[in-house]
Design a protein around this motif. Structure first.
Motif, short mmCIF file in Angstrom:
data_model
loop_
_atom_site.label_atom_id
_atom_site.label_comp_id
_atom_site.label_asym_id
_atom_site.label_seq_id
_atom_site.Cartn_x
_atom_site.Cartn_y
_atom_site.Cartn_z
N ASP A 49 3.92 -23.86 22.64
CA ASP A 49 4.46 -24.23 23.94
C ASP A 49 4.34 -23.04 24.88
O ASP A 49 3.79 -21.99 24.52
CB ASP A 49 5.90 -24.73 23.83
CG ASP A 49 6.91 -23.66 23.40
OD1 ASP A 49 6.53 -22.46 23.25
OD2 ASP A 49 8.09 -24.01 23.21
N LEU A 50 4.86 -23.21 26.08
CA LEU A 50 4.81 -22.18 27.12
C LEU A 50 6.22 -21.91 27.60
O LEU A 50 6.98 -22.84 27.87
CB LEU A 50 3.94 -22.67 28.29
CG LEU A 50 3.71 -21.72 29.44
CD1 LEU A 50 2.86 -20.53 28.99
CD2 LEU A 50 3.02 -22.44 30.59
N SER A 51 6.57 -20.63 27.69
CA SER A 51 7.89 -20.25 28.20
C SER A 51 7.77 -18.92 28.95
O SER A 51 7.33 -17.92 28.38
CB SER A 51 8.87 -20.10 27.04
OG SER A 51 10.13 -19.68 27.51
N GLY A 52 8.11 -18.93 30.22
CA GLY A 52 8.11 -17.71 31.01
C GLY A 52 6.75 -17.02 31.07
O GLY A 52 6.69 -15.79 31.04
N GLY A 53 5.68 -17.79 31.16
CA GLY A 53 4.33 -17.21 31.24
C GLY A 53 3.75 -16.79 29.91
O GLY A 53 2.68 -16.20 29.84
N LYS A 54 4.46 -17.12 28.83
CA LYS A 54 4.02 -16.75 27.48
C LYS A 54 3.71 -18.00 26.68
O LYS A 54 4.53 -18.92 26.61
CB LYS A 54 5.11 -15.97 26.73
CG LYS A 54 5.60 -14.75 27.42
CD LYS A 54 4.62 -13.63 27.28
CE LYS A 54 5.27 -12.37 27.84
NZ LYS A 54 4.41 -11.26 27.79
N THR A 55 2.55 -18.02 26.04
CA THR A 55 2.25 -19.06 25.08
C THR A 55 2.90 -18.64 23.77
O THR A 55 2.77 -17.49 23.35
CB THR A 55 0.73 -19.23 24.89
OG1 THR A 55 0.17 -19.57 26.15
CG2 THR A 55 0.42 -20.32 23.89
N ARG A 56 3.62 -19.59 23.13
CA ARG A 56 4.35 -19.26 21.92
C ARG A 56 3.94 -20.18 20.78
O ARG A 56 3.55 -21.32 21.00
CB ARG A 56 5.85 -19.42 22.14
CG ARG A 56 6.38 -18.64 23.32
CD ARG A 56 7.86 -18.80 23.52
NE ARG A 56 8.27 -20.20 23.52
CZ ARG A 56 9.53 -20.61 23.43
NH1 ARG A 56 10.51 -19.73 23.34
NH2 ARG A 56 9.84 -21.88 23.44
N ILE A 57 4.06 -19.65 19.56
CA ILE A 57 3.88 -20.43 18.34
C ILE A 57 5.17 -20.33 17.55
O ILE A 57 5.79 -19.27 17.48
CB ILE A 57 2.67 -19.94 17.51
CG1 ILE A 57 2.47 -20.82 16.27
CG2 ILE A 57 2.79 -18.47 17.16
CD1 ILE A 57 1.21 -20.50 15.47
N LYS A 58 5.57 -21.46 16.99
CA LYS A 58 6.79 -21.47 16.19
C LYS A 58 6.60 -22.43 15.03
O LYS A 58 6.07 -23.53 15.20
CB LYS A 58 7.98 -21.93 17.04
CG LYS A 58 9.30 -21.91 16.29
CD LYS A 58 10.44 -22.35 17.17
CE LYS A 58 11.78 -22.22 16.51
NZ LYS A 58 11.94 -22.84 15.23
#
Length: 128
Positions: free
Chosen positions: A55-64
């Motif tokens: 997903d995307l949060s605060g300009g960061k692509t994240r993996i979880k």
């Protein structure tokens, strides 16, 4: 060249991480076939990584994955926007995802030579 190099390297790395995860997945949880979304959930055979979510949060692509907290895939030097996942899967196929995002160099001094952005688009499929 600093801004261009940073955008290029980080864009390639983020896209590689996502497309590799799709190719290693068993199936796509979301978005649904034919739909688009701002997050991608993949069913993974390894229980400690199932599900794997991008997903995307605060300009960061994240993996979880279910066992840990979100990990940011891009550095503070770039910002990602317009992250989109489209499930292009055929009804009888395991999964095909089109990934797109914009990435730009963060330029707090607003120097013209550091203005650089690029759009990335790629498609990855789960092997049959």
């Amino acid at each position: 060249h600093k801004a261009m190099t940073e955008v290029e390297l980080q864009g390639i790395e983020v896209m590689r991480a996502i497309t590799q995860a799709v190719r290693n997945a068993q199936s796509v949880n979301s978005p649904a076939t034919g739909a688009s979304g701002t997050s991608l959930s993949l069913a993974i055979s390894t229980s400690s990584k199932n599900p794997t979510v991008f997903d995307l949060s605060g300009g960061k692509t994240r993996i979880k994955d279910w066992s840990g907290s979100a990990i940011e895939l891009n550095s503070d030097q770039v910002e990602i926007s317009n992250l989109s996942f489209k499930n292009m899967s055929a009804v009888s196929a395991p999964g095909s995802i089109r990934v797109s995002f914009d990435i730009n160099y963060i330029n707090p001094g607003n120097k013209a030579e550091l203005n650089y952005s690029k759009t990335y688009v790629d498609t990855a499929s789960i092997p049959q």
